[in-house]
Each structure stands twice: as structure tokens, then as C-alpha cells.
Design an enzyme around this catalytic site. Sequence first.
Site, PDB file in Angstrom:
ATOM      1  N   ARG A 134      44.584  27.093  45.864  1.00 33.71           N
ATOM      2  CA  ARG A 134      45.585  27.518  47.112  1.00 33.71           C
ATOM      3  C   ARG A 134      45.337  26.548  48.290  1.00 33.71           C
ATOM      4  O   ARG A 134      46.079  26.272  48.789  1.00 33.71           O
ATOM      5  CB  ARG A 134      45.586  28.778  47.199  1.00 33.71           C
ATOM      6  CG  ARG A 134      46.181  29.726  46.222  1.00 33.71           C
ATOM      7  CD  ARG A 134      45.935  31.286  46.427  1.00 33.71           C
ATOM      8  NE  ARG A 134      46.303  31.701  47.756  1.00 33.71           N
ATOM      9  CZ  ARG A 134      45.752  32.436  48.317  1.00 33.71           C
ATOM     10  NH1 ARG A 134      44.514  33.089  47.982  1.00 33.71           N
ATOM     11  NH2 ARG A 134      45.807  33.004  49.503  1.00 33.71           N
ATOM     12  N   ASP A 142      39.340  34.347  41.373  1.00 32.14           N
ATOM     13  CA  ASP A 142      39.457  34.032  42.608  1.00 32.14           C
ATOM     14  C   ASP A 142      38.808  32.629  42.980  1.00 32.14           C
ATOM     15  O   ASP A 142      39.262  31.741  43.858  1.00 32.14           O
ATOM     16  CB  ASP A 142      39.036  35.042  43.510  1.00 32.14           C
ATOM     17  CG  ASP A 142      39.353  34.700  44.967  1.00 32.14           C
ATOM     18  OD1 ASP A 142      40.565  34.574  45.360  1.00 32.14           O
ATOM     19  OD2 ASP A 142      38.426  34.686  46.051  1.00 32.14           O
ATOM     20  N   LYS A 188      37.674  39.985  45.316  1.00 31.53           N
ATOM     21  CA  LYS A 188      36.238  39.802  45.920  1.00 31.53           C
ATOM     22  C   LYS A 188      35.325  40.820  46.213  1.00 31.53           C
ATOM     23  O   LYS A 188      34.478  41.242  45.756  1.00 31.53           O
ATOM     24  CB  LYS A 188      36.097  38.700  46.837  1.00 31.53           C
ATOM     25  CG  LYS A 188      36.267  37.258  46.555  1.00 31.53           C
ATOM     26  CD  LYS A 188      35.902  36.294  47.644  1.00 31.53           C
ATOM     27  CE  LYS A 188      36.878  36.137  48.758  1.00 31.53           C
ATOM     28  NZ  LYS A 188      38.306  35.629  48.472  1.00 31.53           N
ATOM     29  N   SER A 215      43.403  37.884  46.483  1.00 34.46           N
ATOM     30  CA  SER A 215      42.189  37.113  46.646  1.00 34.46           C
ATOM     31  C   SER A 215      41.014  38.026  47.312  1.00 34.46           C
ATOM     32  O   SER A 215      39.960  37.928  47.011  1.00 34.46           O
ATOM     33  CB  SER A 215      42.688  35.831  47.544  1.00 34.46           C
ATOM     34  OG  SER A 215      41.411  35.207  48.010  1.00 34.46           O
ATOM     35  N   HIS A 238      35.373  41.630  55.896  1.00 35.16           N
ATOM     36  CA  HIS A 238      36.054  40.182  55.312  1.00 35.16           C
ATOM     37  C   HIS A 238      37.056  39.735  56.492  1.00 35.16           C
ATOM     38  O   HIS A 238      37.722  40.806  57.090  1.00 35.16           O
ATOM     39  CB  HIS A 238      36.778  40.443  54.187  1.00 35.16           C
ATOM     40  CG  HIS A 238      37.195  39.305  53.480  1.00 35.16           C
ATOM     41  ND1 HIS A 238      36.104  38.240  52.785  1.00 35.16           N
ATOM     42  CD2 HIS A 238      38.072  38.342  53.258  1.00 35.16           C
ATOM     43  CE1 HIS A 238      36.589  37.250  52.249  1.00 35.16           C
ATOM     44  NE2 HIS A 238      37.872  37.311  52.630  1.00 35.16           N
TER      45      HIS A 238
HETATM   46  N1  URA Z   1      40.515  34.968  52.640  1.00 34.96           N
HETATM   47  C1  URA Z   1      40.320  35.107  51.400  1.00 34.96           C
HETATM   48  O1  URA Z   1      39.342  35.504  50.625  1.00 34.96           O
HETATM   49  N2  URA Z   1      41.261  34.793  50.582  1.00 34.96           N
HETATM   50  C2  URA Z   1      42.520  34.519  51.018  1.00 34.96           C
HETATM   51  O2  URA Z   1      43.430  34.278  50.403  1.00 34.96           O
HETATM   52  C3  URA Z   1      42.661  34.317  52.453  1.00 34.96           C
HETATM   53  C4  URA Z   1      41.393  34.806  53.278  1.00 34.96           C
END
Ligand code: URA
Length: 434
Positions: A168, A161, A187, A183, A82
Site C-alpha cells: 500500500r 499486514d 496488528k 491494518s 497506535h
Molecule cells: N497505521 C497502520 O498501521 N496502518 C495503516 O494503514 C495506517 C496507519
Amino acid sequence: MNIVEIIKKKRDGKSLNEAEINFLISEYTSNHIPDYQMSAFLMAGFINGFSKNETSALTKAMLYSGKVLDFSHIKGNKVDKHSTGGVGDKTSLIIAPIVACAGVYVPMISGRGLGHTGGTLDKLESIPGFNTNLSLKKFESVLKKVGTALIGQTKEIAPADKLIYSLRDVTATVESIPLITASIMSKKLAEGIDGLVLDVKTGSGAFMKKQSDSEQLAESLVNTAKAFGKNCIAILSDMNQPLGNYIGNWLEVLESIEILRDGKKNDLTELSLILSGIMIYLGNKSKSIDEGIEKAIKILKSGEAFEKFLEIVKAQGGNVNYLLNPDSYPKSEFVFELKSNKQCYVKSIDSYEIGMAALELGAGRLTKEDKIDFKAGIKFFPKIGDLIKKGDTICILNSDSKEKIDSAKLRIEKALKFSETKTSKKHLIKKIID
Ligand code: URA
């Protein structure tokens, strides 16, 4: 408990307990708290911050707002990557096929565009028919068959999320270490993975502009992953200039094709190979990161990864004809080429402005309801330290609106700083945090 008191507490800089955070997340996810109250809470939290205990409670509440997948019945390691978000950052599209070819399963839950940054889901959805909203059953069957599957947060996985992320995006509450941690980890911890590679961005196009803040974010993410028993390695990578050359959803798919199929080499290729190598290592398919990178290079060169990319797109309902023949993709009404009027070195690039220029051209959202123009975006060529000659193309802007081209052009001109004397190139990888 009531939401107004929770907002007041955060507004006044007080800490919330676990029960209050659980109430907030579960009531918002079940639509009992409206967006305007959640927005007020997010802004109060953004300004006053969250303690470590609050961040941990928020992450847990968001994680358990949905199911936590268990893929232990699928033999073999499952590893994901990620990124904390950047401009032109499309590594997921390149990494998922490479790592799947190496025999490591990649169950990937990604996000949409956030603030000035692009999102993997929007990029994939620029391929007509591509479904990022698979049922859990289908997600698992594609993962088993193809070796990777790429979806978004759903009503079943990380639903909190899904809702908070899009709020956001349009309420200027993205750049908060606790909110980003909750966040991302809500996930990633739901994915049923054994290992995770985090690409934490730092610089003008990242959410964290200062390296010390990015290091703090990396630590917060790695500590959370480890607290949940996941193997995790983070790298700190440079985001002081767009990654690769194309910014905008279809354009980013196009650049991925140029790397996977045509062997294009640039900073995006380099970062994708490093991240793939770390994932292959965490997936126990190599004895070291270097050996993992070697494997990734071989897979990319062999053309297997491009074939895997086609397989992914087919399995998720996308039309592969556009990938095989990208010239057939619809074109923007207006295309503007910006050329240099002098010889000079590139001194700095404000990548936030480049990301905002792409968003304004139609590649991102300013409200939750905005529709993305998948064709819109920028081909952006300069890299810091490059010598640019008079007449060289700096960038090519694509949009269906002439006014948007004019305003994006102004942003780009403002974002670039030149020097008559030589400037030094940026290091792509700043640090590895294990
Ligand atoms: N990636 C995400 O999944 N969430 C964030 O808040 C920032 C980057």
C-alpha cells in the site's frame, strides 16, 4: 475460487464474502498471489470501498494470518497505543518508556513509513544495531524484563499486514478507512493487550484530511477493538502542522532524546504526556486520565524515562553511545538553512508537502526496494499562529543529494502560507472518543 474473479468483483463494486476474503489473504500471505494482482485488488477496493462486513472479515483474516499472542501469564495490564499516521509523529518513542516506568506493560507492534508519513520501525532502526525483528520468545523476554518491547509485523505476527502494508505504501492505496482499520487492528489485536489508545490524526498531514472522515475512522477502529473485548479510547489530534520540530528517522530519535533527557517542551511533549496518561489510566495505574497525566509528567521530569529508553535500546541490540552522544551520529553531506525574508505570521502549513519533502530527501520510500537514508530529514520550526521575523530560520534540510535539497525546498516554500495580520494557533486535541 480464483483471484482474477475476486479482483473483477471488487472492480465492479460488488461485495466479497468471508470465504473470498479468507482465500485472498491466505493465498497472498503464502506467496501464491503476486504483488501485481494484490495491487490491482487494493486499488479496486480503495476506489469502490468495502462494507462493514467486508472490513470485519478483512481484519479477522489479517489478524489470524499469524499468531495471536497471549500474555495473560504476565501479571499486570498490557496497554498499547497506535497512531493513524502523521508527519513528525514520534510519540511511540517517548510514550513506551514513560508508560513502562509507570508499571504498565507495553507490547508494541508498529509499522514502517507509510506514504508521506514516517514509521516507528524505521525511526528505531536508525539507531545502529536496533533489532525490530525479534523472535516471539525474545519479544516476550524483553517485555517481561524491560516493561516494553517494540517490534514490527513478522512472519509470525500479522504477516498479512507486513506484506500488504509495504505494498500500500508504494501503490497509493493508503487513505482508505477499511484498509487502515484492518491494518491497524490486525496488528494491535495480535499483541495480547488489554487496552488500546488510538491517536487518530486529522488535517493536512494525516491520511484523513477532513475531521468528519477522521471521526469515521476513529469509530471504525474503536468499534473493532470493542468487538474483540479490548478497552479502547481514541483521541482526535491535530495534524495540520508537523508534530514537534524534527522530521526524518534519526532526527526524530534525536528530538525524542531532547524531550526524554533535556526536558524540551513543545506540542510533541504535550501529546506524548496526554497519550501516556490515558495508557496509565487504562493500565489501572491511575484513577483518572488526569492523574495518569500527572504521573507521566513526574516520570518524564525525573529522568527515569530516558534511562528506560536506553534500557529498551540495549535490550533490542541498539548502540546507546549515539543516544548518549548524539553529535557523534553521521551527518548529511548537504545541509541547507531556509530563512524568512520578511516579518509575518504563519497562516497554514500543508503538512503533506512537508512529509513528502522529507521522503524525497531520503527519509522514506517510493518503491518497496528503496533504501532509507536515516540521516536525511528536516528540522522544521514554524507553528501556525507564530510570528516570524526577517532572518529567522524556517527549516534546516539534510540530505546527501543537492538536487533533493533543491526540490524539497520548493515543496516547503509551496507548503507555507503567511499573513501580515495575526493568525490563530491550532488546538492539539480535537476530541476524545471513548
Ligand atoms: N497505521 C497502520 O498501521 N496502518 C495503516 O494503514 C495506517 C496507519
